[in-house]
Design an enzyme around this catalytic site. Structure first.
Site, PDB file in Angstrom:
ATOM      1  N   HIS A   1      -7.114  -6.492  -0.921  1.00 33.15           N
ATOM      2  CA  HIS A   1      -6.022  -5.536  -0.765  1.00 33.15           C
ATOM      3  C   HIS A   1      -5.006  -5.893   0.316  1.00 33.15           C
ATOM      4  O   HIS A   1      -3.807  -5.771   0.110  1.00 33.15           O
ATOM      5  CB  HIS A   1      -6.605  -4.147  -0.481  1.00 33.15           C
ATOM      6  CG  HIS A   1      -5.578  -3.067  -0.393  1.00 33.15           C
ATOM      7  ND1 HIS A   1      -4.753  -2.729  -1.443  1.00 33.15           N
ATOM      8  CD2 HIS A   1      -5.226  -2.245   0.633  1.00 33.15           C
ATOM      9  CE1 HIS A   1      -3.954  -1.742  -1.078  1.00 33.15           C
ATOM     10  NE2 HIS A   1      -4.208  -1.428   0.181  1.00 33.15           N
TER      11      HIS A   1
ATOM     12  N   ASP B   1       0.842  -1.188   0.000  1.00 33.99           N
ATOM     13  CA  ASP B   1       0.000   0.000   0.000  1.00 33.99           C
ATOM     14  C   ASP B   1       0.886   1.250   0.000  1.00 33.99           C
ATOM     15  O   ASP B   1       1.770   1.363  -0.844  1.00 33.99           O
ATOM     16  CB  ASP B   1      -0.957  -0.070   1.198  1.00 33.99           C
ATOM     17  CG  ASP B   1      -2.005   1.029   1.210  1.00 33.99           C
ATOM     18  OD1 ASP B   1      -2.959   0.936   0.424  1.00 33.99           O
ATOM     19  OD2 ASP B   1      -1.867   1.980   2.010  1.00 33.99           O
TER      20      ASP B   1
ATOM     21  N   TYR C   1      -1.610  11.272   1.802  1.00 31.80           N
ATOM     22  CA  TYR C   1      -2.460  11.585   0.647  1.00 31.80           C
ATOM     23  C   TYR C   1      -2.385  13.072   0.311  1.00 31.80           C
ATOM     24  O   TYR C   1      -2.380  13.455  -0.861  1.00 31.80           O
ATOM     25  CB  TYR C   1      -3.914  11.206   0.948  1.00 31.80           C
ATOM     26  CG  TYR C   1      -4.126   9.728   1.133  1.00 31.80           C
ATOM     27  CD1 TYR C   1      -4.357   8.889   0.037  1.00 31.80           C
ATOM     28  CD2 TYR C   1      -4.112   9.153   2.396  1.00 31.80           C
ATOM     29  CE1 TYR C   1      -4.550   7.521   0.203  1.00 31.80           C
ATOM     30  CE2 TYR C   1      -4.310   7.795   2.577  1.00 31.80           C
ATOM     31  CZ  TYR C   1      -4.523   6.982   1.475  1.00 31.80           C
ATOM     32  OH  TYR C   1      -4.710   5.637   1.654  1.00 31.80           O
TER      33      TYR C   1
END
Length: 317
Positions: free
Chosen positions: A296, A102, A231
């Site tokens: 994921h 990730d 982010y």
């Protein structure tokens, strides 16, 4: 698990929490994603330490028991990779095997671009290496593809996602993130609290209440701002990494992804992998593994399988 040693080290101007186990001539550095911790690699750490490796997994900047600077500008890839180079120096390690997932995968790609001299080989998971687009900022590109509802776009405004997360029980938030099996890119309503106030989801077989409570206890203490700032620094990273436009990954690589992983279903990713784009930018890609029926959080969903994949690759070096 009780044999895992925990320590706090001063690196790159912050205090970093590090978990490690095992002894041996070769070390493996594990990098977690969002919303995770060193704990995400617990299975792989035990597996590799039992096979003669020193397994090291930090809480990355902004997470768990590692310091979490408040400013978005403190979360560029130069800061994160700088933390890790300083960590290797503090541990007296010249070169390591690197494993990422990730956001940890994106950090791992950057580590290999900036400092390939410190990496023996890389096993990366979930997130492919994407070359820097010379003219389109990432968030602008995501907004064009998915609209304002795309989760990375929703996360951009400081404090807004944190306020939405605060409306839910933190254990429910962890359950919802880690249990997700939706392969479509996540779209969040403007009122993100609607997502987090939804009824709790049932735990998958690979995740226990003890696991959830561990994550929750750490995020209860640290909050989510550190992780969300990764982010928020995406476009800043784009601006700062202009000199590396067109760069390739020049270390041996194995890549693993689940066929139900949302990152695998981002527009263009399968074609990029299948049509040679990935290999062009990762010329030393030696193995590519697509795990069937896996979502994921593959290192936790299929711990033994992923551990074997890592070991089978790094033992060659």
């Amino acid at each position: 698990m009780d044999q895992i040693v925990h320590k706090d080290l001063k690196v790159n101007g912050i205090n970093m929490h590090v978990a490690e186990i095992g002894q041996g001539p070769d070390s493996v550095l594990f990098l977690h994603g969002f919303p995770e911790l060193w704990y995400s690699w617990r299975h792989q750490m035990l597996h590799l330490s039992a096979r003669g490796y020193r397994a090291i997994a930090p809480d990355l900047r902004g997470y768990g028991d590692t310091d979490a600077p408040l400013s978005v500008e403190s979360y560029t890839m130069f800061h994160i990779v700088g933390d890790l180079v300083a960590l290797l120096d503090a541990l007296g390690l010249e070169r390591v095997f690197l494993v990422g997932h990730d956001w940890g995968a994106m950090v791992a790609w950057s580590f290999c671009v900036f400092r390939p001299d410190r990496i023996k080989a890389l096993v990366n998971t979930s997130v492919v290496f994407q070359p820097r687009h010379p003219s389109i900022k990432p968030i602008e590109g995501y907004r064009a593809l998915f609209g304002d509802a795309f989760y990375m776009c929703r996360f951009q405004e400081p404090g807004k996602a944190e306020a939405a997360l605060a409306t839910a029980e933190i254990t429910d938030v962890i359950r919802r993130f880690l249990s997700g099996r939706e392969s479509k890119p996540p779209l969040f309503p403007e009122d993100m609290s609607l997502i987090f106030k939804a009824p709790p989801v049932a735990l998958p077989s690979w995740l226990t209440e003890e696991d959830v409570n561990y994550y929750a206890s750490k995020f209860q203490k640290s909050g989510f701002t550190g992780g969300l700032n990764y982010y928020r620094a995406i476009d800043l990273n784009w601006e700062l990494t202009a000199p590396w436009t067109g760069s390739q990954i020049k270390v041996p690589v194995k890549f693993i992804v689940g066929d139900m992983d949302l990152t695998y279903h981002f527009p263009g990713v399968k074609e990029y992998i299948d049509n040679g784009g990935f290999k062009k930018y990762v010329p030393l890609l030696e193995e590519l593994v697509v795990l069937e029926g896996v979502a994921h959080f593959l290192n936790q969903e299929k711990p033994e399988e992923v551990s074997h994949h890592i070991y089978d690759f790094i033992k060659k070096f």
